[in-house]
Design an enzyme around this catalytic site. Structure first.
Site, mmCIF file in Angstrom:
data_model
loop_
_atom_site.group_PDB
_atom_site.id
_atom_site.type_symbol
_atom_site.label_atom_id
_atom_site.label_comp_id
_atom_site.label_asym_id
_atom_site.label_seq_id
_atom_site.Cartn_x
_atom_site.Cartn_y
_atom_site.Cartn_z
ATOM 1 N N HIS A 21 -30.552 27.647 -27.813
ATOM 2 C CA HIS A 21 -31.882 27.112 -28.147
ATOM 3 C C HIS A 21 -31.840 25.581 -28.098
ATOM 4 O O HIS A 21 -30.835 24.987 -27.702
ATOM 5 C CB HIS A 21 -32.357 27.637 -29.505
ATOM 6 C CG HIS A 21 -31.444 27.350 -30.662
ATOM 7 N ND1 HIS A 21 -31.007 26.079 -30.964
ATOM 8 C CD2 HIS A 21 -30.874 28.157 -31.586
ATOM 9 C CE1 HIS A 21 -30.245 26.108 -32.026
ATOM 10 N NE2 HIS A 21 -30.119 27.375 -32.416
ATOM 11 N N HIS A 24 -28.840 23.520 -29.416
ATOM 12 C CA HIS A 24 -27.652 23.432 -28.562
ATOM 13 C C HIS A 24 -27.894 22.451 -27.420
ATOM 14 O O HIS A 24 -27.010 21.701 -27.014
ATOM 15 C CB HIS A 24 -27.298 24.793 -27.955
ATOM 16 C CG HIS A 24 -27.149 25.885 -28.974
ATOM 17 N ND1 HIS A 24 -27.930 27.002 -28.971
ATOM 18 C CD2 HIS A 24 -26.320 25.991 -30.034
ATOM 19 C CE1 HIS A 24 -27.584 27.780 -29.987
ATOM 20 N NE2 HIS A 24 -26.606 27.184 -30.653
ATOM 21 N N CYS A 129 -16.966 33.222 -44.277
ATOM 22 C CA CYS A 129 -18.277 33.454 -43.650
ATOM 23 C C CYS A 129 -18.029 33.633 -42.165
ATOM 24 O O CYS A 129 -17.522 32.725 -41.506
ATOM 25 C CB CYS A 129 -19.240 32.288 -43.875
ATOM 26 S SG CYS A 129 -20.712 32.432 -42.809
ATOM 27 N N CYS A 132 -19.950 31.127 -39.808
ATOM 28 C CA CYS A 132 -19.307 29.804 -39.681
ATOM 29 C C CYS A 132 -17.911 29.938 -39.116
ATOM 30 O O CYS A 132 -17.349 28.970 -38.649
ATOM 31 C CB CYS A 132 -19.132 29.117 -41.033
ATOM 32 S SG CYS A 132 -20.617 28.741 -41.920
ATOM 33 N N CYS A 146 -22.983 31.886 -48.364
ATOM 34 C CA CYS A 146 -22.515 30.788 -47.515
ATOM 35 C C CYS A 146 -23.515 29.636 -47.583
ATOM 36 O O CYS A 146 -24.718 29.851 -47.425
ATOM 37 C CB CYS A 146 -22.390 31.304 -46.079
ATOM 38 S SG CYS A 146 -22.429 29.967 -44.885
ATOM 39 N N HIS A 149 -25.351 29.427 -43.974
ATOM 40 C CA HIS A 149 -26.136 30.542 -43.464
ATOM 41 C C HIS A 149 -26.887 31.334 -44.529
ATOM 42 O O HIS A 149 -27.655 32.241 -44.201
ATOM 43 C CB HIS A 149 -25.241 31.498 -42.669
ATOM 44 C CG HIS A 149 -24.717 30.880 -41.420
ATOM 45 N ND1 HIS A 149 -23.516 30.203 -41.381
ATOM 46 C CD2 HIS A 149 -25.256 30.774 -40.185
ATOM 47 C CE1 HIS A 149 -23.332 29.735 -40.158
ATOM 48 N NE2 HIS A 149 -24.368 30.061 -39.423
ATOM 49 N N LYS A 299 -35.677 25.344 -41.136
ATOM 50 C CA LYS A 299 -34.403 25.484 -40.440
ATOM 51 C C LYS A 299 -34.591 26.326 -39.165
ATOM 52 O O LYS A 299 -35.309 27.321 -39.157
ATOM 53 C CB LYS A 299 -33.419 26.195 -41.384
ATOM 54 C CG LYS A 299 -32.029 26.250 -40.837
ATOM 55 C CD LYS A 299 -31.061 26.774 -41.908
ATOM 56 C CE LYS A 299 -29.657 26.687 -41.436
ATOM 57 N NZ LYS A 299 -28.963 27.523 -40.682
ATOM 58 N N LYS A 302 -32.464 31.746 -35.137
ATOM 59 C CA LYS A 302 -32.784 32.821 -34.204
ATOM 60 C C LYS A 302 -33.158 34.079 -34.987
ATOM 61 O O LYS A 302 -34.148 34.723 -34.697
ATOM 62 C CB LYS A 302 -31.545 33.098 -33.380
ATOM 63 C CG LYS A 302 -31.537 33.100 -31.890
ATOM 64 C CD LYS A 302 -32.371 32.401 -31.029
ATOM 65 C CE LYS A 302 -32.944 33.075 -29.828
ATOM 66 N NZ LYS A 302 -32.086 33.155 -28.665
HETATM 67 N N1 MSP Z 1 -18.455 26.802 -31.837
HETATM 68 C C1 MSP Z 1 -18.639 25.751 -32.776
HETATM 69 C C2 MSP Z 1 -18.114 24.445 -32.240
HETATM 70 C C3 MSP Z 1 -16.693 24.444 -31.779
HETATM 71 S S1 MSP Z 1 -16.252 22.938 -31.068
HETATM 72 C C4 MSP Z 1 -14.645 22.997 -30.902
HETATM 73 C C5 MSP Z 1 -20.120 25.609 -33.115
HETATM 74 N N2 MSP Z 1 -20.973 26.132 -32.244
HETATM 75 S S2 MSP Z 1 -22.575 26.170 -32.426
HETATM 76 O O1 MSP Z 1 -23.049 26.867 -31.270
HETATM 77 O O2 MSP Z 1 -22.897 26.699 -33.700
HETATM 78 O O3 MSP Z 1 -23.090 24.708 -32.458
HETATM 79 C C6 MSP Z 1 -22.801 23.842 -31.455
HETATM 80 C C7 MSP Z 1 -23.629 22.590 -31.493
HETATM 81 O O4 MSP Z 1 -25.024 22.843 -31.505
HETATM 82 C C8 MSP Z 1 -23.345 21.715 -32.711
HETATM 83 O O5 MSP Z 1 -23.150 20.377 -32.309
HETATM 84 C C9 MSP Z 1 -24.603 21.844 -33.521
HETATM 85 O O6 MSP Z 1 -24.852 20.744 -34.303
HETATM 86 C C10 MSP Z 1 -25.657 22.010 -32.438
HETATM 87 N N3 MSP Z 1 -26.845 22.598 -33.014
HETATM 88 C C11 MSP Z 1 -27.092 23.915 -33.267
HETATM 89 N N4 MSP Z 1 -28.298 23.998 -33.910
HETATM 90 C C12 MSP Z 1 -28.812 22.761 -34.101
HETATM 91 C C13 MSP Z 1 -30.030 22.248 -34.584
HETATM 92 N N5 MSP Z 1 -30.940 23.011 -35.134
HETATM 93 N N6 MSP Z 1 -30.247 20.908 -34.444
HETATM 94 C C14 MSP Z 1 -29.353 20.094 -33.812
HETATM 95 N N7 MSP Z 1 -28.214 20.544 -33.354
HETATM 96 C C15 MSP Z 1 -27.805 21.826 -33.691
HETATM 97 O O7 MSP Z 1 -20.422 25.024 -34.123
#
Ligand code: MSP
Length: 502
Positions: A21, A24, A129, A132, A146, A149, A299, A302
């Site tokens: 989304h 990411h 969790c 996480c 958590c 989450h 927040k 999904k």
């Molecule tokens: N898999 C771990 C990271 C491992 S790195 C060795 C992880 N993955 S994640 O998919 O949950 O998140 C990855 C990135 O997406 C993070 O930098 C996170 O901050 C970003 N975002 C996910 N949702 C977000 C928002 N709602 N807003 C901004 N960025 C966010 O953590």
């Protein structure tokens, strides 16, 4: 030269628990803006992103779907790559933690640290969790759930290998002190420093109850803890393996910047550098934590249906409008709120009106009055000289990851040009003073070229459409300006309501 150090930029590896989304896309787009900017300055860049595919969470999802974990990972990992394509993100390398070279690197690291005594066997009881993929203390939970989450954690008791994190507290503090920008932005660094000062405990880095992971070579009933595995991607993706390094490694390492979200700053600012210290590998130059997007004040989630799909925004407004909005709306580093209302407002005001109209008004006149020929650089234009002098500041802002400030300055340029057009009234000059009109349009064409170059890292499509129409990069002696549709057609209808139904 073959082994000139490249500027190495990374994003976190995204979990493949669900489709990507906007959150990411944010981290990856930031890396893309920086990478494009540096490439335009002829600085060799290496930009790595990828997917984090192991762990109990993915194992559980695949089980629920009734398919093999790897098959599930293949699908979602491809979704990420497709989205990066849609968003015009040009990475150099896409790593998956299921790649054989990465897995071999993780195994070699684990063995090396067992040998050195930085990884040792023991047993562990804690609260876990799976979303996480992290352990929590009782005191860190929020109403027994958590803290990230808001979902129940499970009590886990098992045999495990520990990583001797406790040994590296002082070395980490010394490193933070000596390299004050290592943890950036500075307003986020204190929290991590305090955490380290409060005393580090050794962490569990293997699981016996998770089959979907990298097996520990010398003790295969254990798989490597998913974060220990995933963090290593930054090095393995660059060719690192303690048993046989690739010649690429010194070209890329140390990483120049790890871009991460604030919630994973601790993993990157504390655990990862300690792992590198244990391995005797130089530390990255900077870890930069950005803030979080909420959607309509809530927040992004999904599972709760509160999210915006980047593909939908791109379909309705174009990719550059999205790239512009997320970096203009909120200073990189801080939290921000995404709403389609705000998006729509900025689209019409900043893009359709300010930039789009300026460009089409001037280009229509240029096509008409400049004999269809694009002129040489103006020798003596006050406005062109003035705007040119802003370039170093815009570059500095991008290099400091101050994207909104860079865009603000660029839009100051857009407004300056709009004001100038309003006061000069070139359409009136056409009748009274055609020579003055020509010379004004001549200056404006060059100012627009400058603007296109400034916009390029943020809005590459728009910049290339502008360049095309301006005849940039084509034969000397002038070319006919190309007619192109408006850069940003005005949108009438305000989008409202539930974002996912747009
Ligand atoms: N898999 C771990 C990271 C491992 S790195 C060795 C992880 N993955 S994640 O998919 O949950 O998140 C990855 C990135 O997406 C993070 O930098 C996170 O901050 C970003 N975002 C996910 N949702 C977000 C928002 N709602 N807003 C901004 N960025 C966010 O953590």
């Amino acid at each position: 030269m073959m082994n000139t150090k490249k500027y190495y930029i990374t994003t976190p590896l995204y979990y493949v628990n669900d489709k990507p989304h906007i959150g990411h896309a944010y981290t990856t787009l930031a890396a893309d803006v920086l990478a494009r900017h540096l490439r335009a300055k002829d600085i060799p860049v290496h930009f790595q992103t990828g997917t984090d595919e192991h762990g109990s969470n993915i194992e559980k999802i695949a089980r629920e779907k009734g398919i093999a974990p790897k098959v599930w990972c293949d699908g979602i990992s491809a979704d990420f790559r497709n989205l990066w394509k849609t968003l015009n993100i040009k990475y150099d390398y896409f790593i998956r933690t299921t790649d054989a070279a990465h897995e071999a690197g993780v195994q070699a690291v684990f063995e090396q640290l067992i040998k050195s005594g930085d990884i040792y066997p023991g047993s562990y009881e804690g609260l876990y969790c799976s979303s996480c993929e992290a352990f929590y203390d009782e005191g860190e939970l929020k109403e027994k759930n958590c803290p990230v989450h808001a979902r129940p954690v499970e009590r886990v008791k098992e045999e495990t290998y520990f990583f001797r994190l406790s040994k590296y507290g002082d070395a980490l503090l010394a490193h933070y002190e000596k390299h004050p920008d290592f943890l950036s932005p500075r307003y986020r660094s204190q929290e991590l420093i305090n955490f380290v000062k409060s005393g580090l405990r050794d962490i569990s880095v293997s699981r016996t109850k998770v089959a979907w992971g990298v097996p520990v070579r010398s003790d295969p009933k254990h798989t490597v803890y998913v974060w220990f595995d995933a963090l290593l991607n930054y090095a393995t993706g660059a060719g690192y393996n303690p048993e046989h390094n690739s010649p690429d490694f010194p070209v890329l390492w140390p990483a120049d910047v790890h871009l991460v979200g604030k919630e994973i700053f601790r993993f990157h600012g504390v655990i990862w550098p300690a792992m590198l210290m244990a391995l005797g590998v130089e530390l990255p130059r900077k870890v930069y934590a950005h803030g979080w997007w909420t959607i309509n004040g809530d927040k992004m989630s999904k599972s709760r249906g509160n999210y915006i799909r980047a593909e939908d925004v791109v379909r309705d407004y174009g990719v550059d409008a999205l790239r512009y909005f997320i970096f203009r709306e909120v200073p990189f580093g801080q939290d921000g709120d995404f709403s389609m209302e705000a998006f729509h407002r900025r689209y019409n005001a900043d893009l359709a009106n300010d930039l789009g109209n300026l460009f089409s008004r001037l280009m229509n006149m240029a096509a008409k009055y400049l004999d269809h020929r694009l002129p040489e650089k103006p020798a003596d234009s006050e406005i062109f000289r003035e705007l040119t002098s802003w370039t170093p500041e815009i570059h500095r802002r991008i290099e400091a990851l101050q994207f909104s400030e860079a865009l603000e300055k660029i839009w100051q340029g857009v407004s300056t040009l709009n004001r100038l057009v309003d006061t000069k009234k070139p359409w009136a000059l056409a009748k009274t003073d055609p020579a003055a009109l020509k010379s004004f349009l001549h200056e404006m064409v060059w100012c627009l070229r400058l603007l296109a170059a400034w916009l390029d890292p943020f809005m590459p499509d728009t910049a290339s459409r502008m360049h095309l129409q301006l005849g940039v990069g084509r034969t000397a002696g002038g070319v006919e300006p190309q007619k192109v549709p408006p850069l940003f057609p005005r949108k009438q209808e305000e989008k409202t309501g539930d974002p996912k139904n747009n």
